[in-house]
Structure formats: C-alpha cells, structure tokens
Design an enzyme around this catalytic site. Structure first.
Site, PDB file in Angstrom:
ATOM      1  N   ASN A   1       0.131   1.053   6.622  1.00 21.60           N
ATOM      2  CA  ASN A   1       0.642  -0.040   5.797  1.00 21.60           C
ATOM      3  C   ASN A   1       1.140  -1.134   6.729  1.00 21.60           C
ATOM      4  O   ASN A   1       1.754  -0.843   7.760  1.00 21.60           O
ATOM      5  CB  ASN A   1       1.818   0.421   4.925  1.00 21.60           C
ATOM      6  N   GLY A   2       0.946  -2.388   6.347  1.00 18.94           N
ATOM      7  CA  GLY A   2       1.416  -3.490   7.163  1.00 18.94           C
ATOM      8  C   GLY A   2       0.262  -4.340   7.669  1.00 18.94           C
ATOM      9  O   GLY A   2      -0.877  -4.214   7.203  1.00 18.94           O
TER      10      GLY A   2
ATOM     11  N   GLU B   1      12.441 -16.025 -15.704  1.00 17.09           N
ATOM     12  CA  GLU B   1      12.116 -14.600 -15.654  1.00 17.09           C
ATOM     13  C   GLU B   1      11.215 -14.207 -16.821  1.00 17.09           C
ATOM     14  O   GLU B   1      10.271 -13.419 -16.658  1.00 17.09           O
ATOM     15  CB  GLU B   1      13.405 -13.773 -15.660  1.00 17.09           C
TER      16      GLU B   1
ATOM     17  N   CYS C   1       0.830  -1.198   0.000  1.00 15.73           N
ATOM     18  CA  CYS C   1       0.000   0.000   0.000  1.00 15.73           C
ATOM     19  C   CYS C   1       0.869   1.253   0.000  1.00 15.73           C
ATOM     20  O   CYS C   1       2.067   1.197   0.198  1.00 15.73           O
ATOM     21  CB  CYS C   1      -0.911  -0.004   1.218  1.00 15.73           C
TER      22      CYS C   1
ATOM     23  N   GLU D   1       2.874 -11.881 -15.256  1.00 14.27           N
ATOM     24  CA  GLU D   1       2.596 -10.699 -14.435  1.00 14.27           C
ATOM     25  C   GLU D   1       1.700  -9.682 -15.132  1.00 14.27           C
ATOM     26  O   GLU D   1       0.804  -9.112 -14.504  1.00 14.27           O
ATOM     27  CB  GLU D   1       3.914 -10.011 -14.051  1.00 14.27           C
TER      28      GLU D   1
ATOM     29  N   ARG E   1       2.559   1.132  -7.101  1.00 11.89           N
ATOM     30  CA  ARG E   1       2.822   0.149  -6.057  1.00 11.89           C
ATOM     31  C   ARG E   1       1.746  -0.940  -6.010  1.00 11.89           C
ATOM     32  O   ARG E   1       1.951  -1.991  -5.410  1.00 11.89           O
ATOM     33  CB  ARG E   1       2.897   0.847  -4.692  1.00 11.89           C
TER      34      ARG E   1
ATOM     35  N   TRP F   1      -4.194  -2.092  -0.634  1.00 11.56           N
ATOM     36  CA  TRP F   1      -4.203  -3.407  -1.282  1.00 11.56           C
ATOM     37  C   TRP F   1      -4.754  -4.368  -0.253  1.00 11.56           C
ATOM     38  O   TRP F   1      -4.162  -4.578   0.791  1.00 11.56           O
ATOM     39  CB  TRP F   1      -2.779  -3.779  -1.687  1.00 11.56           C
TER      40      TRP F   1
ATOM     41  N   HIS G   1      10.451 -34.415 -18.555  1.00  9.34           N
ATOM     42  CA  HIS G   1      10.037 -35.130 -17.342  1.00  9.34           C
ATOM     43  C   HIS G   1       8.635 -34.693 -16.898  1.00  9.34           C
ATOM     44  O   HIS G   1       8.406 -34.425 -15.717  1.00  9.34           O
ATOM     45  CB  HIS G   1      11.073 -34.908 -16.238  1.00  9.34           C
TER      46      HIS G   1
ATOM     47  N   LYS H   1       7.465 -12.573 -16.401  1.00  5.90           N
ATOM     48  CA  LYS H   1       7.051 -11.307 -16.998  1.00  5.90           C
ATOM     49  C   LYS H   1       5.738 -11.471 -17.754  1.00  5.90           C
ATOM     50  O   LYS H   1       4.839 -10.635 -17.675  1.00  5.90           O
ATOM     51  CB  LYS H   1       8.136 -10.778 -17.946  1.00  5.90           C
TER      52      LYS H   1
ATOM     53  N   LYS I   1       4.216  -3.422  -6.042  1.00  2.00           N
ATOM     54  CA  LYS I   1       5.627  -3.247  -6.392  1.00  2.00           C
ATOM     55  C   LYS I   1       6.545  -3.768  -5.297  1.00  2.00           C
ATOM     56  O   LYS I   1       7.534  -4.438  -5.569  1.00  2.00           O
ATOM     57  CB  LYS I   1       5.911  -1.770  -6.665  1.00  2.00           C
TER      58      LYS I   1
END
Length: 613
Positions: free
Chosen positions: A101-102, A486, A2, A493, A27, A75, A509, A490, A608
C-alpha cells in the site's frame, strides 16, 4: 486506500486470506489477488473486480496450497485496472513476492537502474519495482537474507509504503514494514496475521503490534522481531484491539451505511460517557488535561481535515468562536502545508480524521508541529498514526465505521469538537450554569437522533419523488452551512448525483442560475438566528420553480407553506443542531443510492482511508 492481509501459521492460508479481504472490501478497490508459499514455491491468483472473482478463480484452479500467504485489494494509482497490475507482485528471477500500500515516488529512477541490471517488468506499477529491488539485493548465501534485503531496499525508497514480503528461498519467513501507511501485526498462538486494518485481524486474535514509520518486522512461526530499516532492534508494545466481531457484522441491516446511521444514538452515548460533569458544569477530557493551561492561553485555533472530517471541522470553527471566544479557522489539509502557513506563538492546530491515517491531514499536522504549533487530534481509530503523533487528543469512540460514506464518525467528530469547545469555554469565559445547561442539551442528543430516525420511511418517499433528478442544491446558514455541504457530499458519494452545498446567501451570487422547474433544493431551515433570512432564500428558489425540501424544527407550521416537503427534527440549541439536521440528509443519500441501484457501501472510485496525497 488499498488493503493488505498476510498470514503465517499452521492453517491453510487461503480461507483466512479470503475472509480478511472480504472484511477489507469497504476500503475501496478495483482488483484483488492472493499468493501462497509452500515448499513447492509460489502460487498466485489475481482478478479484476471483486474479491469474489479471485475466490472463484482459486476454486477453478483447485486451490492454492500453503500455510503462508499474501493478499491484497488494489485501488489503481500507477497503471490501469488490469490483472497484470494487480497485487501481489513478484520478482520471478529471485523468487520475491510482495503486497504494497502506498506510492513509491522514485520508482522511475529505480526502474531504470533495475532495467540496466537485466530486470524486465510485466506491469506498470511502482510495486513491481520494489519487488525487483528487494530481489536484486537478496543473497542469503552471502548474508543478505530477506530481512536485510528489505531493510536495504527501503533505505533507497522515497514515498509511502506498507508491505509484506515472502521469498521462495526462505519459505518460513515473512517480512513486513511501514512508512506513512498503516500496518498491524496480529499476534496469535504460533500464527500471525498482518493487515492494514484491525477488522481483518480481530476474528483470529485481539493482540497486535502497530508498526511505526521505518519499522521492519521479521516473522517466523516461532516468533517475531522488530527493527528499524537501519537494523536497530526495537521493543514493540503488544496492544489489545478495541473492536469485536459484532461491531463489524451487518446484523439485521442490508448495508453498513444504514447500520451506522442507526448506530449514531448508541455511538454518541459512548462518545460522551464519563465526559460530561453537569454538576460542576465541566467537560472531562482526559487526553487534554495535561495541556489545559496552554489551551486556555492559546490565541488562535486552526482546524485541518479533508472530506467529511473537514465539514465537522467547519462546525468546530463556529463552536470555538461562539462558545470559547477564540479565533478559529479551517484549512483543507491538502492545501495547508503547501502555502507557507503562518504559525504564531499560541497557535493550536486540531487535526480531524476518522482513520487517523489520512495522508494529507498527517502532512498538515507535521508541518504545523515543525513550525511550533501545539497539536491536537480528533480521531476515531485507537493507536492510529495521528493519535501517536499529536501532542494530545480526544477519541471519538464511535466504533469501527465500515461504510465508505462516513456517518457516525461525522456526528462523533462534531460531538467531540463541541466538548472541546466547552472544555475551553468553561476555563475562559463561560459560567458553570451556562455550561451545565448546554451539556444537558448535548446529553439529550442521542435520544433526539432516535426521533429523527423515526422519519426514515417518510424520507424514503420524499427521495423517490426526486431521485431521477441529476442536479441538487443543499443550502444552510450559520452552523448548518457545513451541514449542507455534508449533505451534498453524501449524495454525491453514493448516489453519483451532482450536488452542491453552500451558504444559502451564496446561492444568489451565481448558483441561482442553475435553478429550473422542479430542481430539488434542500434547505436546512431550523429555528435560529437566521431563520427569517433562510425563509427569504426559500422564496427566491420557489419563484424560479425549484422544489424545496426543508429540514425544519418540530412545531414549525409556517414552513409548510414554503416547502414541497418538510422533514422535522427536534428543537435544540442552534450550536447543536448539526447533530440532528445531518441525519435526514444521510438517510436521503442512502435511499437515493439504493433506488438508483448502486453499491452503497462500496461507491465507485472511493476509498475509506486516503493514505496517499
């Protein structure tokens, strides 16, 4: 996760708070709100969705008066995405209002205590519980002013928090505090901007103090003071923010992600500037010099991270073993602290994080330090918690990264890990000539990334052919197995396409069962030790109808007979190839998201900086 912005000064608060919230949108969030305070009391506006929704509601209400205010992007953690659960939260009975936040872990116990004291709750959140706890303790007439009430409340709290609090009873006072979630206090001329991110401060002041864990800051228009939650006075250090407005503006680009992909050559030149002494064949990393002897004698390196930073760490593992000849391993930070890890004498733990505030990575770092490990940080954000808590570290210096999907921070982390590996290798087994040759190749990487970016239009056309497909595979070997992971991350996301990244040999496999006619399979097939093996894997995919998109070395004509599409990158030593191979994958993901009509810079459900476990 947040975002917090708070203001106390002499200007109307709302325009500044809205500007700050817009700078924090990257964020990740699902609701937002603003509260202001003046002599007539508190004025509040909240909305689900984008900051623009709050802005529109404020206009419909005729504005929110006052030169003191709190703002927040939420969030959802405790409670669904509703206006009632959005911040700021109040204790209307006692005139307290705060943003947070938290996560307050013992909120349920505190809530039962407060309900027994006559409090009722409008939301499902842990934050409203904290507001009411402060309100319950707030009694200015008997010496419990806002500062003391916040201190006392936080002594009862278990969990993580960054908060800013105001009270109707003390309209010229704001109190903020932190533990485990970042918070800065921007110091101007008779005005203060409190924020969870420097991007919300920089247009108003370049001077700020960073609060440490268990710090409390009392702010008035005449000044500020900092204490611990036990009311021990502190002497904070005012720092210069290493950021300018140009770095956080879009400029000619449509999205921050695209801008940051294109910034990689410039960013990596900054990362390496002054750190490569090719004449002596030595890497100069000032942050590590005091520990050089310990690093040379170290027996084992553990790299720990999450998400994109984990993939950079995986490449770091290959680099350390290949170049520095030291045993290395990579750990998910979220798993590391909970599995009773073995930390022996001579163990070095390297924590990798763009923000330096990733909760899981910080927890893993602290666990390893408690067990006696030497700790290093690979961090982008100056003054972050990770930077302050490690024994030493190296900054990536790639500038602020606004896009939620990391791009230039990844290449910055890989470049820094390459330099750390060379720093140790030169002091252990590598000759000056071999070190200088590799440093010369590393110094040319920014120019070669610029050549990769010239294929942008071709990559867009390739993406158009496959963007309708909902399942992709990304495959690589050696150094580029993490690069494949990666690339898949991407795509997931920002385009919401299901993608898996794995070692190319692992495909046989089990995952080979997924391959059907026309399935896009991205191979990183650059020239290297395992090139022939990768070609065999490509043949296996083609035999089952998969369509191959190959990232290959310039001049490789053989690959054209094996792949439907080829994206070329310049030839470099294999250990440096991830710095180039990842660029086409970043652009592929970007174009897929745009073509599917998604918000590239604000992908759903993502934040973020993940500052809670």
């Amino acid at each position: 996760m947040c975002g917090i912005v708070a203001y106390l000064g002499n200007k109307p608060a709302v325009p500044l708070l809205l500007e700050g919230l817009k700078r924090l949108e990257y964020r990740g969030y699902d609701s937002a709100g603003i509260a202001t305070l003046d002599d007539d009391g508190l004025h509040l506006c909240k909305a689900v969705g984008r900051v623009a929704n709050v802005e529109s509601k404020i206009e419909q209400q005729g504005g929110l008066p006052g030169s003191c205010g709190l703002a927040h992007t939420r969030w959802a953690t405790h409670g669904g995405v509703t206006e009632l659960n959005a911040h700021p939260h109040q204790d209307p009975r006692n005139g307290i209002c705060l943003v947070h936040n938290g996560i307050i872990e013992n909120y349920a116990t505190l809530r039962r205590f407060l309900e027994d004291r006559g409090h009722s709750f409008a939301s499902e959140t842990d934050t409203e519980v904290l507001a009411c706890l402060i309100g319950e303790l707030h009694d200015p007439e008997n010496g419990m002013d806002l500062e003391k009430s916040v201190q006392a409340a936080l002594r009862e709290v278990t969990g993580a928090y960054a908060i800013a609090v105001v009270s109707k009873a003390e309209p010229g006072v704001m109190v903020c505090a932190r533990k485990g979630s970042p918070l800065l206090v921007g110091v101007g001329n008779g005005e203060y901007v409190v924020a969870s991110d420097a991007s919300a401060i920089i247009s108003h002041t370049a001077q700020a103090i960073t609060l440490d864990d268990y710090n409390v800051c009392r702010i008035t228009r005449d000044g500020f003071r900092t204490t611990t939650i036990d009311n021990i006075e502190l002497t904070p250090k005012v720092m210069q923010l290493e950021m300018d407005l140009e770095q956080i503006e879009l400029g000619e680009f449509d999205h921050y992600m695209r801008k940051e992909i294109y910034e990689q050559p410039k960013a990596l030149r900054t990362t390496m500037r002054g750190r490569l002494d090719e004449k002596e064949g030595r890497v100069v990393l000032g942050g590590l010099m005091a520990l050089a002897n310990q690093l040379v004698k170290s027996k084992r390196v553990i790299l720990t991270a999450q998400g994109t930073a984990l993939h950079a760490a995986m490449i770091g593992e290959y680099l350390l073993e290949d170049l520095a000849k030291i045993p290395a391993e990579v750990e998910y930070a979220s798993e590391f602290r909970y599995r009773n890890p073995i930390i022996e004498e001579g163990t070095v733990v390297v924590a990798v994080s763009q923000s330096g505030e990733t909760a899981d990575t910080l927890a893993a770092l602290h666990e390893s330090m408690d067990r006696g490990a030497l700790s290093l940080g690979v961090i982008n954000v100056v003054g972050s918690t990770l930077a302050r808590d490690t024994d030493a570290g190296v900054y990536c210096r790639v500038g602020p990264e606004i896009g939620v999907a990391s791009t230039k921070a990844f290449t910055g982390q890989v470049a820094v890990l390459t330099m750390i590996a060379l720093f140790m290798a030169r002091r252990r087994f590598m000759s000056p000539e071999a070190s200088a040759r590799l440093m010369g190749e590393l110094a040319q990487i920014p120019d070669k990334i610029e050549r990769c970016l010239q294929a942008d239009e071709q990559i867009k056309k390739v993406t158009e052919k496959y963007v309708h497909r909902d399942n992709w595979l990304f495959l690589g070997r050696g150094y580029n197995y993490p690069t494949a992971m990666e690339g898949a991350l991407k795509l997931k996301e920002i385009s919401y396409i299901h993608a898996e990244g794995m070692p190319a040999a692992e495909m046989k496999h089990g995952p080979i069962a997924l391959i059907d006619e026309g399935m896009p399979v991205v191979f990183i097939a650059n020239k290297g030790n395992q090139y022939d093996k990768v070609m065999s894997n490509i043949a296996e995919v083609r035999a089952r109808g998969g369509h191959v998109i190959a990232v290959a070395t310039e001049g490789d004509e053989e690959i054209k007979d094996m792949a439907e599409d080829v994206l070329y990158i310049p030839d470099v030593p294999e250990c440096l190839s991830p710095l180039l191979a990842v660029v086409p994958l970043q652009l592929l993901a970007y174009h897929a998201a745009v073509l599917r009509g998604h918000d590239v810079d604000k992908p759903r459900n993502l934040a973020k900086s993940v500052t809670v476990e």
